[in-house]
Design an enzyme around this catalytic site. Structure first.
Site, PDB file in Angstrom:
ATOM      1  N   TYR A 113      93.948 -13.394 120.150  1.00 21.72           N
ATOM      2  CA  TYR A 113      94.877 -13.165 121.029  1.00 21.72           C
ATOM      3  C   TYR A 113      96.401 -13.391 120.392  1.00 21.72           C
ATOM      4  CZ  TYR A 113      91.720 -11.748 125.038  1.00 21.72           C
ATOM      5  OH  TYR A 113      90.906 -11.353 125.561  1.00 21.72           O
TER       6      TYR A 113
ATOM      7  N   LYS B  17      79.603 -17.274 118.899  1.00 20.82           N
ATOM      8  CA  LYS B  17      78.890 -16.141 118.217  1.00 20.82           C
ATOM      9  C   LYS B  17      78.693 -16.571 116.669  1.00 20.82           C
ATOM     10  CE  LYS B  17      77.298 -12.090 118.217  1.00 20.82           C
ATOM     11  NZ  LYS B  17      76.006 -11.572 119.056  1.00 20.82           N
TER      12      LYS B  17
ATOM     13  N   ASP C 192      76.841 -13.300 123.958  1.00 20.40           N
ATOM     14  CA  ASP C 192      75.770 -12.293 124.481  1.00 20.40           C
ATOM     15  C   ASP C 192      74.968 -12.658 125.517  1.00 20.40           C
ATOM     16  OD1 ASP C 192      75.206 -13.268 122.156  1.00 20.40           O
ATOM     17  OD2 ASP C 192      74.318 -11.310 121.392  1.00 20.40           O
TER      18      ASP C 192
ATOM     19  N   ASP D  86      88.222 -15.127 128.345  1.00 24.27           N
ATOM     20  CA  ASP D  86      88.659 -14.328 129.314  1.00 24.27           C
ATOM     21  C   ASP D  86      87.847 -13.267 129.777  1.00 24.27           C
ATOM     22  OD1 ASP D  86      90.311 -12.505 130.130  1.00 24.27           O
ATOM     23  OD2 ASP D  86      91.238 -11.583 128.437  1.00 24.27           O
TER      24      ASP D  86
ATOM     25  N   ASP E 280      85.861 -13.947 134.038  1.00 22.68           N
ATOM     26  CA  ASP E 280      85.988 -12.545 135.123  1.00 22.68           C
ATOM     27  C   ASP E 280      84.665 -12.254 135.686  1.00 22.68           C
ATOM     28  OD1 ASP E 280      88.964 -12.534 135.170  1.00 22.68           O
ATOM     29  OD2 ASP E 280      89.108 -10.485 134.477  1.00 22.68           O
TER      30      ASP E 280
END
Ligand code: NAD
Length: 355
Positions: free
Chosen positions: A141, A191, A223, A247, A251
């Site tokens: 980001y 990852k 994942d 992020d 959620d």
């Protein structure tokens, strides 16, 4: 010496929910002999209307000098046409930057009395009690980006993910410290089978872990974590991860709890940390006195735990919330036949009664 808490009600339901949380803080302070002082400051649309800016300098300075910040929410249709750089939500970015808020902590705890609100089966969510520790100021980001360029005769765009060792060390330490206050288990999510930044992340977390022999560390790919949160969320204690993965996972984890009105959060800062519910200013119900104050009340408990190191007082608030829910009190967002219908004030009183 008295500890100073800056309260920023903000917009919409912000005033109603921060008023509730401050009432609860006052009661718990009395019980545990804590000296707390409250200083009220403006931010968001309310500040824009008064001062022409969503984050007045005076608000930021007060936050920097405080022991903790309790934040309601900002935003609303009223300010939809305000110039983008002055929109209410810019206050959040300004506070993140101004206070150096480098980590976001989102606990997800499902009280036994609330398992029915989760989209997952009750037997899967019973006992869920985890915290996601998300790195907030680094990663993709904030890396270099290119909106559009020509490459091999076609248009492309790119965003650069990068993490430095000190950035990962800082967030890893916070995760291990957080685990020490809880069940002593950290799951680091990356990852590493594909990304170089993830391999540096994994290596660095393992180094930091050497100073925390009492905390168990395991690594999981992002994942797989997304799947595990849906199939066996009770296995997690503290999840630590980078900005992008955090992020998304935070959620996903938030919906396990079932209601947006119940979820607290902490943003840990270099100087002061900020505590707020995860929901927004809910303009559709603002001013009606029916908002669920629990996300904000639990955010106040986090402030006591993480900024003031008052664990017993924090726990007293959390237990009081559980007790009020177990008695059957529900605000409109959660109410159905068979429960006691509460407005914001009733719910606050129900919590206060157990402190
Ligand atoms: P929202 O979270 O404000 O509301 C979504 C839905 O959940 C609404 O129906 C609302 O009534 C309900 N809800 C939220 N909190 C509740 C509570 N405590 N009790 C009962 N019901 C509750 O999200 P939105 O409608 O997308 O956004 C509204 C405004 O809030 C926008 O301006 C948005 O930019 C802003 N926002 C601010 C923050 C923040 O201040 N940190 C976060 C998210 C959104």
């Amino acid at each position: 010496m008295a500890k100073k808490i800056v309260v920023i009600p903000g917009d919409g339901i912000g005033k109603e929910i921060t008023d509730s949380a401050v009432e609860v803080l006052k009661k718990v302070a009395e019980k545990y002999s804590l000296e707390l002082e409250y200083e009220y400051k403006d931010a968001g649309g309310t500040a824009y209307d008064k001062f022409g800016t969503p984050l007045p300098e005076d608000t930021l300075e007060a936050c920097k000098a405080a022991d903790g910040v309790l934040f309601g929410a900002v935003g609303g249709d009223k300010w939809d046409n305000v110039e983008p750089s002055l929109r209410p939500e810019k206050a959040i970015l300004g506070l993140r930057k101004g206070l150096g808020l480098y980590a976001n902590l989102r606990p997800v705890k499902v009280a036994d009395s609330l398992t029915e609100y989760s989209p997952l089966k009750p037997e899967l969510v019973k006992g869920v009690d985890l915290v996601i520790v998300r790195e907030l100021v680094g990663g993709i980001y904030f890396g270099d980006k290119c909106e559009s360029e020509e490459f091999n005769g076609t248009e492309r765009a790119w965003d650069l993910e990068n993490y430095s060792v000190p950035e990962v060390e800082r967030i890893a330490k916070l995760a291990f410290e957080t685990a020490r206050l809880r069940r002593g288990k950290v799951t680091s999510v990356d990852k590493a089978n594909v990304l170089a930044t993830s391999r540096l992340w994994r290596r660095t977390v393992a180094e930091v872990a050497k100073d925390y022999a009492d905390v168990e560390l395991n690594n999981l790919y992002v994942d797989n974590t997304a799947m595990q949160l849906a199939v066996r969320p009770t296995q997690f204690d503290v999840i630590v991860t980078g900005n992008l993965f955090g992020d998304i996972l935070s959620d996903e984890a938030a919906v396990i709890g079932g209601s947006i009105g119940m979820m607290p959060s902490a943003s840990i800062g270099e100087c002061t940390s900020l505590y707020e519910p995860i929901h927004g200013s809910a303009p559709d119900i603002a001013g009606k006195g029916i908002a669920n104050p629990i996300g904000t009340i639990l955010s106040a408990a986090m402030l006591l735990r993480y900024s003031l190191q008052e664990e017993a007082a924090a726990k007293a608030i959390e237990d009081a919330v559980d007790a009020a829910l177990a008695e059957g009190w529900r605000t409109a967002d959660l109410w159905h036949e068979g429960f006691k219908k509460a407005n914001t004030e009733d719910m606050t009183k129900a919590v206060l009664a157990h402190i």
